[in-house]
Design a protein around this motif. Structure first.
Motif, PDB file in Angstrom:
ATOM      1  N   ARG A  36      -4.578 123.060 -16.472  1.00  0.00           N
ATOM      2  CA  ARG A  36      -5.637 122.065 -16.331  1.00  0.00           C
ATOM      3  C   ARG A  36      -5.922 121.295 -17.620  1.00  0.00           C
ATOM      4  N   GLY A  37      -5.331 121.739 -18.742  1.00  0.00           N
ATOM      5  CA  GLY A  37      -5.649 121.127 -20.028  1.00  0.00           C
ATOM      6  C   GLY A  37      -7.088 121.426 -20.436  1.00  0.00           C
ATOM      7  N   ALA A  38      -7.545 122.617 -20.107  1.00  0.00           N
ATOM      8  CA  ALA A  38      -8.940 123.006 -20.340  1.00  0.00           C
ATOM      9  C   ALA A  38      -9.033 124.016 -21.487  1.00  0.00           C
ATOM     10  N   GLU A  39     -10.262 124.239 -21.929  1.00  0.00           N
ATOM     11  CA  GLU A  39     -10.528 125.266 -22.923  1.00  0.00           C
ATOM     12  C   GLU A  39     -10.611 126.622 -22.240  1.00  0.00           C
ATOM     13  N   LEU A  40     -10.243 127.672 -22.969  1.00  0.00           N
ATOM     14  CA  LEU A  40     -10.333 129.037 -22.451  1.00  0.00           C
ATOM     15  C   LEU A  40     -11.510 129.732 -23.127  1.00  0.00           C
ATOM     16  N   TRP A  41     -12.426 130.265 -22.312  1.00  0.00           N
ATOM     17  CA  TRP A  41     -13.611 130.950 -22.818  1.00  0.00           C
ATOM     18  C   TRP A  41     -13.650 132.374 -22.263  1.00  0.00           C
ATOM     19  N   PRO A  42     -13.015 133.342 -22.936  1.00  0.00           N
ATOM     20  CA  PRO A  42     -13.157 134.748 -22.521  1.00  0.00           C
ATOM     21  C   PRO A  42     -14.571 135.246 -22.858  1.00  0.00           C
ATOM     22  N   VAL A  43     -15.220 135.901 -21.912  1.00  0.00           N
ATOM     23  CA  VAL A  43     -16.597 136.364 -22.094  1.00  0.00           C
ATOM     24  C   VAL A  43     -16.671 137.848 -21.774  1.00  0.00           C
ATOM     25  N   LEU A  44     -17.169 138.626 -22.736  1.00  0.00           N
ATOM     26  CA  LEU A  44     -17.438 140.042 -22.497  1.00  0.00           C
ATOM     27  C   LEU A  44     -18.947 140.226 -22.538  1.00  0.00           C
ATOM     28  N   THR A  45     -19.502 140.786 -21.481  1.00  0.00           N
ATOM     29  CA  THR A  45     -20.947 141.009 -21.423  1.00  0.00           C
ATOM     30  C   THR A  45     -21.238 142.469 -21.740  1.00  0.00           C
ATOM     31  N   VAL A 107     -22.286 133.629 -14.768  1.00  0.00           N
ATOM     32  CA  VAL A 107     -22.727 132.425 -14.058  1.00  0.00           C
ATOM     33  C   VAL A 107     -23.480 131.492 -15.009  1.00  0.00           C
ATOM     34  N   ARG A 108     -24.299 132.057 -15.911  1.00  0.00           N
ATOM     35  CA  ARG A 108     -25.000 131.228 -16.902  1.00  0.00           C
ATOM     36  C   ARG A 108     -24.018 130.567 -17.863  1.00  0.00           C
ATOM     37  N   THR A 109     -22.947 131.261 -18.224  1.00  0.00           N
ATOM     38  CA  THR A 109     -21.971 130.702 -19.166  1.00  0.00           C
ATOM     39  C   THR A 109     -21.160 129.582 -18.504  1.00  0.00           C
ATOM     40  N   ASP A 115     -16.370 123.347 -14.866  1.00  0.00           N
ATOM     41  CA  ASP A 115     -15.914 124.667 -15.285  1.00  0.00           C
ATOM     42  C   ASP A 115     -15.191 125.349 -14.129  1.00  0.00           C
ATOM     43  N   MET A 116     -14.437 126.364 -14.468  1.00  0.00           N
ATOM     44  CA  MET A 116     -13.849 127.254 -13.471  1.00  0.00           C
ATOM     45  C   MET A 116     -14.102 128.670 -13.967  1.00  0.00           C
ATOM     46  N   LEU A 117     -14.561 129.547 -13.094  1.00  0.00           N
ATOM     47  CA  LEU A 117     -14.887 130.921 -13.454  1.00  0.00           C
ATOM     48  C   LEU A 117     -13.869 131.852 -12.815  1.00  0.00           C
ATOM     49  N   LEU A 118     -13.249 132.702 -13.629  1.00  0.00           N
ATOM     50  CA  LEU A 118     -12.300 133.691 -13.125  1.00  0.00           C
ATOM     51  C   LEU A 118     -12.849 135.081 -13.360  1.00  0.00           C
ATOM     52  N   VAL A 119     -12.743 135.935 -12.349  1.00  0.00           N
ATOM     53  CA  VAL A 119     -13.172 137.325 -12.449  1.00  0.00           C
ATOM     54  C   VAL A 119     -12.144 138.201 -11.747  1.00  0.00           C
ATOM     55  N   GLY A 120     -12.021 139.428 -12.218  1.00  0.00           N
ATOM     56  CA  GLY A 120     -11.183 140.404 -11.525  1.00  0.00           C
ATOM     57  C   GLY A 120     -11.900 140.861 -10.266  1.00  0.00           C
ATOM     58  N   SER A 134     -21.018 144.461  -7.212  1.00  0.00           N
ATOM     59  CA  SER A 134     -19.767 143.760  -7.486  1.00  0.00           C
ATOM     60  C   SER A 134     -20.034 142.487  -8.280  1.00  0.00           C
ATOM     61  N   VAL A 135     -19.414 142.397  -9.450  1.00  0.00           N
ATOM     62  CA  VAL A 135     -19.550 141.211 -10.290  1.00  0.00           C
ATOM     63  C   VAL A 135     -18.911 140.015  -9.597  1.00  0.00           C
ATOM     64  N   SER A 136     -17.739 140.226  -9.012  1.00  0.00           N
ATOM     65  CA  SER A 136     -17.048 139.102  -8.373  1.00  0.00           C
ATOM     66  C   SER A 136     -17.855 138.557  -7.197  1.00  0.00           C
ATOM     67  N   ARG A 137     -18.463 139.421  -6.403  1.00  0.00           N
ATOM     68  CA  ARG A 137     -19.272 138.943  -5.279  1.00  0.00           C
ATOM     69  C   ARG A 137     -20.495 138.183  -5.765  1.00  0.00           C
ATOM     70  N   TYR A 138     -21.122 138.666  -6.839  1.00  0.00           N
ATOM     71  CA  TYR A 138     -22.273 137.959  -7.391  1.00  0.00           C
ATOM     72  C   TYR A 138     -21.859 136.560  -7.840  1.00  0.00           C
ATOM     73  N   CYS A 139     -20.743 136.478  -8.558  1.00  0.00           N
ATOM     74  CA  CYS A 139     -20.279 135.183  -9.063  1.00  0.00           C
ATOM     75  C   CYS A 139     -19.918 134.239  -7.928  1.00  0.00           C
ATOM     76  N   LEU A 140     -19.255 134.751  -6.900  1.00  0.00           N
ATOM     77  CA  LEU A 140     -18.897 133.912  -5.759  1.00  0.00           C
ATOM     78  C   LEU A 140     -20.139 133.360  -5.058  1.00  0.00           C
ATOM     79  N   ALA A 141     -21.201 134.159  -5.024  1.00  0.00           N
ATOM     80  CA  ALA A 141     -22.413 133.743  -4.320  1.00  0.00           C
ATOM     81  C   ALA A 141     -23.306 132.820  -5.146  1.00  0.00           C
ATOM     82  N   HIS A 142     -23.273 132.920  -6.481  1.00  0.00           N
ATOM     83  CA  HIS A 142     -24.261 132.210  -7.286  1.00  0.00           C
ATOM     84  C   HIS A 142     -23.712 131.132  -8.214  1.00  0.00           C
ATOM     85  N   ALA A 143     -22.421 131.067  -8.425  1.00  0.00           N
ATOM     86  CA  ALA A 143     -21.873 130.105  -9.391  1.00  0.00           C
ATOM     87  C   ALA A 143     -21.938 128.689  -8.844  1.00  0.00           C
ATOM     88  N   GLY A 144     -22.178 127.742  -9.740  1.00  0.00           N
ATOM     89  CA  GLY A 144     -22.206 126.331  -9.375  1.00  0.00           C
ATOM     90  C   GLY A 144     -20.882 125.641  -9.629  1.00  0.00           C
TER      91      GLY A 144
END
Length: 188
Positions: A36-45, A107-109, A115-120, A134-144
Motif C-alpha cells: 500500500r506504500g503505507a507506514e508500519l506501526w507495530p503496537v504492543l499494549t 482501536v484508539r491508535t 488506516d488499516m488494523l491487523l490483529v492475530g 478476544s482482542v480481534s473481535r473487539y477490534c472488528l466491532a469497534h474500529a473505524g
C-alpha cells in the motif's frame, strides 16, 4: 473556496504481543504496508499485572510502572527482531508501547479512516475464550478503519497436538510420516 490539506500518510497498525500469532500478523502487516506504500506501526499494549484499578489502590505499584513499561518495550523489540532480524522494519513508521487494554488501545491508535488494523485471530481453546475477551473481535466491532484478522498457521494445531502427546508421555503417531516418506522418489 477549497481548503488545502496535507494528505495524511496511510498507516498499517498491527497489534504485537510476542505470541506466534502476533508475529504472523506483524509479517503480514509489513507486506501490506509495502503493498500500500503505507507506514508500519507495530503496537504492543500493556497493563499493570493486577489491572489499573489495583495499581491505583496500591501506591507501591506506581514505582513499578517504569519497569513494566521497560519490559513491554523489550518484548516489542524482541518481536521485531524475530520477524525482521533486527529492531528496524525497513519501512517508515514507528513502533509504539501503549498502556491500556489491547482492544481499546489498538482501536484508539488506528483512528484514521485510511488506516488499516491487523490483529492475530483464532487458535484459542474454549476455556481461554471464556476467561479472556478476544482482542480481534473487539477490534472488528469497534474500529473505524478496515481490520484484517490474520488466522494462525495451520501448523499450530499440529504442533499443539505433538506437545500435548509429549506432555502426557503418549506415543507419537508417526504413521502418516512413514507413508509420506514411502512416496518420496529415491535420491530426492
Amino acid at each position: 473556496m477549497s481548503e488545502s490539506r496535507t494528505p495524511s500518510t496511510a498507516r498499517v497498525v498491527v497489534g504485537v504481543s510476542g505470541s506466534p500469532g502476533s508475529l504472523t500478523a506483524l509479517a503480514r502487516a509489513a507486506d501490506e504496508a509495502r503493498h500500500r506504500g503505507a507506514e508500519l506501526w507495530p503496537v504492543l499494549t500493556w497493563q499493570a499485572p493486577e489491572g489499573d484499578l489495583a495499581a491505583r489502590r496500591f501506591p507501591a505499584s506506581a514505582s513499578m510502572v517504569p519497569e513494566w513499561e521497560r519490559l513491554a518495550r523489550e518484548r516489542l523489540l524482541g518481536a521485531l527482531r524475530d520477524v525482521f532480524g533486527g529492531t528496524g522494519t525497513g519501512l517508515a513508521g514507528q513502533a509504539l508501547v501503549v498502556r491500556g487494554a489491547p482492544g481499546p488501545a489498538l482501536v484508539r491508535t488506528a483512528d484514521r479512516e485510511d488506516d488499516m488494523l491487523l490483529v492475530g485471530a483464532g487458535g484459542r481453546g474454549r476455556l481461554h475464550r471464556a476467561l479472556w475477551p478476544s482482542v480481534s473481535r473487539y477490534c472488528l466491532a469497534h474500529a473505524g478503519c478496515p481490520v484484517l484478522a490474520v488466522p494462525p498457521s495451520p501448523l499450530r494445531a499440529a504442533l499443539a497436538t505433538v506437545h500435548r502427546r509429549n506432555a502426557l508421555r503418549l506415543r507419537l503417531d508417526t504413521g502418516h510420516l512413514e507413508r509420506d516418506f514411502e512416496t518420496v522418489p529415491p535420491g530426492a
